[in-house]
Scaffold this motif. Structure first.
Motif, PDB file in Angstrom:
ATOM      1  N   HIS A  41       0.833  -1.199   0.000  1.00 49.22           N
ATOM      2  CA  HIS A  41       0.000   0.000   0.000  1.00 49.22           C
ATOM      3  C   HIS A  41       0.875   1.259   0.000  1.00 49.22           C
ATOM      4  O   HIS A  41       1.125   1.837   1.045  1.00 49.22           O
ATOM      5  CB  HIS A  41      -0.921   0.004   1.223  1.00 49.22           C
ATOM      6  CG  HIS A  41      -1.815  -1.182   1.296  1.00 49.22           C
ATOM      7  ND1 HIS A  41      -2.849  -1.375   0.417  1.00 49.22           N
ATOM      8  CD2 HIS A  41      -1.816  -2.253   2.118  1.00 49.22           C
ATOM      9  CE1 HIS A  41      -3.454  -2.513   0.706  1.00 49.22           C
ATOM     10  NE2 HIS A  41      -2.843  -3.076   1.730  1.00 49.22           N
ATOM     11  N   PRO A  42       1.323   1.695  -1.161  1.00 52.40           N
ATOM     12  CA  PRO A  42       2.170   2.888  -1.206  1.00 52.40           C
ATOM     13  C   PRO A  42       1.371   4.126  -0.814  1.00 52.40           C
ATOM     14  O   PRO A  42       0.145   4.174  -0.948  1.00 52.40           O
ATOM     15  CB  PRO A  42       2.612   2.957  -2.671  1.00 52.40           C
ATOM     16  CG  PRO A  42       1.594   2.168  -3.414  1.00 52.40           C
ATOM     17  CD  PRO A  42       1.073   1.128  -2.468  1.00 52.40           C
ATOM     18  N   THR A  43       2.060   5.129  -0.329  1.00 52.70           N
ATOM     19  CA  THR A  43       1.423   6.386   0.048  1.00 52.70           C
ATOM     20  C   THR A  43       1.049   7.172  -1.210  1.00 52.70           C
ATOM     21  O   THR A  43       1.534   6.877  -2.314  1.00 52.70           O
ATOM     22  CB  THR A  43       2.374   7.241   0.897  1.00 52.70           C
ATOM     23  OG1 THR A  43       3.485   7.635   0.078  1.00 52.70           O
ATOM     24  CG2 THR A  43       2.851   6.497   2.140  1.00 52.70           C
ATOM     25  N   ALA A  44       0.231   8.194  -1.023  1.00 53.64           N
ATOM     26  CA  ALA A  44      -0.145   9.057  -2.151  1.00 53.64           C
ATOM     27  C   ALA A  44       1.104   9.685  -2.766  1.00 53.64           C
ATOM     28  O   ALA A  44       1.230   9.760  -3.988  1.00 53.64           O
ATOM     29  CB  ALA A  44      -1.122  10.128  -1.692  1.00 53.64           C
ATOM     30  N   LEU A  65       3.794  21.977  -8.463  1.00 56.37           N
ATOM     31  CA  LEU A  65       3.161  21.133  -9.478  1.00 56.37           C
ATOM     32  C   LEU A  65       3.649  19.691  -9.372  1.00 56.37           C
ATOM     33  O   LEU A  65       2.904  18.751  -9.645  1.00 56.37           O
ATOM     34  CB  LEU A  65       3.431  21.685 -10.884  1.00 56.37           C
ATOM     35  CG  LEU A  65       2.934  23.101 -11.161  1.00 56.37           C
ATOM     36  CD1 LEU A  65       3.267  23.504 -12.593  1.00 56.37           C
ATOM     37  CD2 LEU A  65       1.450  23.237 -10.872  1.00 56.37           C
ATOM     38  N   ARG A  66       4.883  19.517  -8.951  1.00 52.46           N
ATOM     39  CA  ARG A  66       5.481  18.187  -8.809  1.00 52.46           C
ATOM     40  C   ARG A  66       4.732  17.348  -7.765  1.00 52.46           C
ATOM     41  O   ARG A  66       4.793  16.129  -7.798  1.00 52.46           O
ATOM     42  CB  ARG A  66       6.938  18.352  -8.402  1.00 52.46           C
ATOM     43  CG  ARG A  66       7.761  17.107  -8.432  1.00 52.46           C
ATOM     44  CD  ARG A  66       9.200  17.365  -8.019  1.00 52.46           C
ATOM     45  NE  ARG A  66       9.759  18.511  -8.712  1.00 52.46           N
ATOM     46  CZ  ARG A  66      10.623  19.362  -8.174  1.00 52.46           C
ATOM     47  NH1 ARG A  66      11.065  19.195  -6.949  1.00 52.46           N
ATOM     48  NH2 ARG A  66      11.078  20.370  -8.874  1.00 52.46           N
ATOM     49  N   GLU A  67       4.030  17.991  -6.832  1.00 52.98           N
ATOM     50  CA  GLU A  67       3.277  17.280  -5.796  1.00 52.98           C
ATOM     51  C   GLU A  67       1.914  16.796  -6.281  1.00 52.98           C
ATOM     52  O   GLU A  67       1.245  16.047  -5.593  1.00 52.98           O
ATOM     53  CB  GLU A  67       3.050  18.186  -4.589  1.00 52.98           C
ATOM     54  CG  GLU A  67       4.298  18.568  -3.861  1.00 52.98           C
ATOM     55  CD  GLU A  67       4.014  19.451  -2.660  1.00 52.98           C
ATOM     56  OE1 GLU A  67       4.724  19.302  -1.666  1.00 52.98           O
ATOM     57  OE2 GLU A  67       3.069  20.265  -2.716  1.00 52.98           O
ATOM     58  N   SER A 123      -3.748  16.764 -11.145  1.00 47.59           N
ATOM     59  CA  SER A 123      -4.869  16.611 -10.224  1.00 47.59           C
ATOM     60  C   SER A 123      -4.406  16.688  -8.785  1.00 47.59           C
ATOM     61  O   SER A 123      -3.287  16.276  -8.459  1.00 47.59           O
ATOM     62  CB  SER A 123      -5.568  15.267 -10.467  1.00 47.59           C
ATOM     63  OG  SER A 123      -6.578  15.052  -9.503  1.00 47.59           O
ATOM     64  N   ARG A 124      -5.293  17.155  -7.919  1.00 47.43           N
ATOM     65  CA  ARG A 124      -5.005  17.219  -6.484  1.00 47.43           C
ATOM     66  C   ARG A 124      -5.324  15.905  -5.785  1.00 47.43           C
ATOM     67  O   ARG A 124      -5.200  15.807  -4.578  1.00 47.43           O
ATOM     68  CB  ARG A 124      -5.783  18.361  -5.838  1.00 47.43           C
ATOM     69  CG  ARG A 124      -5.368  19.707  -6.383  1.00 47.43           C
ATOM     70  CD  ARG A 124      -5.964  20.876  -5.633  1.00 47.43           C
ATOM     71  NE  ARG A 124      -7.410  20.912  -5.727  1.00 47.43           N
ATOM     72  CZ  ARG A 124      -8.211  21.245  -4.720  1.00 47.43           C
ATOM     73  NH1 ARG A 124      -7.719  21.526  -3.534  1.00 47.43           N
ATOM     74  NH2 ARG A 124      -9.513  21.289  -4.900  1.00 47.43           N
ATOM     75  N   CYS A 125      -5.742  14.882  -6.531  1.00 49.81           N
ATOM     76  CA  CYS A 125      -6.015  13.563  -5.953  1.00 49.81           C
ATOM     77  C   CYS A 125      -5.481  12.488  -6.898  1.00 49.81           C
ATOM     78  O   CYS A 125      -5.273  12.747  -8.068  1.00 49.81           O
ATOM     79  CB  CYS A 125      -7.507  13.383  -5.692  1.00 49.81           C
ATOM     80  SG  CYS A 125      -8.529  13.552  -7.150  1.00 49.81           S
ATOM     81  N   ILE A 126      -5.281  11.282  -6.353  1.00 50.01           N
ATOM     82  CA  ILE A 126      -4.670  10.221  -7.157  1.00 50.01           C
ATOM     83  C   ILE A 126      -5.680   9.236  -7.711  1.00 50.01           C
ATOM     84  O   ILE A 126      -5.325   8.345  -8.453  1.00 50.01           O
ATOM     85  CB  ILE A 126      -3.597   9.465  -6.345  1.00 50.01           C
ATOM     86  CG1 ILE A 126      -4.201   8.743  -5.144  1.00 50.01           C
ATOM     87  CG2 ILE A 126      -2.475  10.403  -5.915  1.00 50.01           C
ATOM     88  CD1 ILE A 126      -3.265   7.774  -4.448  1.00 50.01           C
ATOM     89  N   ILE A 154      -3.895  14.019  -2.682  1.00 46.67           N
ATOM     90  CA  ILE A 154      -4.381  13.144  -1.618  1.00 46.67           C
ATOM     91  C   ILE A 154      -4.722  11.771  -2.171  1.00 46.67           C
ATOM     92  O   ILE A 154      -4.960  11.611  -3.371  1.00 46.67           O
ATOM     93  CB  ILE A 154      -5.623  13.734  -0.915  1.00 46.67           C
ATOM     94  CG1 ILE A 154      -6.808  13.828  -1.897  1.00 46.67           C
ATOM     95  CG2 ILE A 154      -5.309  15.084  -0.302  1.00 46.67           C
ATOM     96  CD1 ILE A 154      -8.153  13.888  -1.235  1.00 46.67           C
ATOM     97  N   ASP A 155      -4.788  10.801  -1.282  1.00 45.97           N
ATOM     98  CA  ASP A 155      -5.228   9.457  -1.647  1.00 45.97           C
ATOM     99  C   ASP A 155      -6.743   9.456  -1.573  1.00 45.97           C
ATOM    100  O   ASP A 155      -7.330   9.187  -0.530  1.00 45.97           O
ATOM    101  CB  ASP A 155      -4.631   8.418  -0.695  1.00 45.97           C
ATOM    102  CG  ASP A 155      -4.937   7.001  -1.138  1.00 45.97           C
ATOM    103  OD1 ASP A 155      -5.679   6.816  -2.120  1.00 45.97           O
ATOM    104  OD2 ASP A 155      -4.425   6.067  -0.486  1.00 45.97           O
TER     105      ASP A 155
END
Length: 173
Positions: free
Chosen positions: A57-60, A93-95, A108-111, A166-167
Motif C-alpha cells: 500500500h504505497p502512500t499518495a 506542481l510536482r506534488e 490533479s489534487r487527488c490520485i 491526496i489518496d
C-alpha cells in the motif's frame, strides 16, 4: 548465531528465528531475536506484516512520484517531452498527480478517479505557444509563447490551499 536458548528446543528455535542476512551494501541487516529470547512469534509476524503493508500500500506521495517517472519517460508519441519537464520543474506542481491524454498533461489534487479539474492545463496551439485553461470552469488563465511560461502561469493560479495530491477522489476534497 547460537542455537542455545534456555528452555527452547533447537528444532523449535530454528522454525521461529528470522535469520540475519547481508543487504546489498554489505552491512548485516537487523535481526529479530528468536522466539523465547525477547520477541514472540506474534511480534515478529506483526513486524513482518507492517513491512509488507508498506510495500503493498504505497502512500499518495509514492504513487505521485511513480506517476511522474512514468510521464517523464513518455516519448514524443504520447506528449512533447518538454511539457512534463517544464511542469516538473515547479515544486508545487510536482506534488500533483500527472496524467497524459491526447498529448496534453493534466494535473490533479487527488490520485484516484474522478480527478480534480481545477488545475490549469496547457494546451498547445497550432500556431505555436500554449493556451492555459482551467477545465473546471473553462477559465482562460492566459496565452503564452513557451511551455515554461505556461507552467509558471499554472503554478501561479493553483487553487487556495492546494497541497500534495491526496489518496482519494475529487469528491474527497
Amino acid at each position: 548465531m547460537s542455537d542455545d536458548v534456555p528452555g527452547v528446543p533447537a528444532p523449535l528455535l530454528a522454525q521461529n528465528t528470522v535469520l540475519g542476512h547481508t543487504d546489498l551494501s554489505g552491512d548485516e541487516a537487523p535481526r529479530l531475536p528468536p522466539a523465547g529470547a525477547g520477541a514472540s512469534v506474534g511480534e515478529a509476524a506483526a513486524t513482518c506484516d507492517a513491512c509488507v503493508a508498506d510495500l503493498v500500500h504505497p502512500t499518495a506521495a509514492e504513487i505521485v512520484a511513480t506517476a511522474w517517472r512514468t510521464v517523464l519517460d513518455h516519448g514524443p508519441d504520447r506528449v512533447d517531452p518538454a511539457v512534463p519537464r517544464a511542469a516538473y520543474g515547479h515544486p508545487a506542481l510536482r506534488e500533483l498527480f500527472p496524467a497524459v491524454s491526447h498529448g496534453v498533461l493534466y494535473l490533479s489534487r487527488c490520485i484516484r478517479f474522478p480527478w480534480t479539474r481545477d488545475i490549469g492545463t496547457a494546451f498547445p496551439q497550432a500556431s505555436g505557444g500554449y493556451r492555459v485553461r482551467r477545465p473546471s470552469d473553462n477559465t482562460l488563465l492566459g496565452v503564452t509563447d513557451t511551455v515554461e511560461e505556461a507552467y509558471r502561469l499554472t503554478a501561479a493560479h493553483l487553487p487556495e490551499g492546494c497541497g500534495p495530491a491526496i489518496d482519494g477522489t475529487a469528491n474527497d476534497l
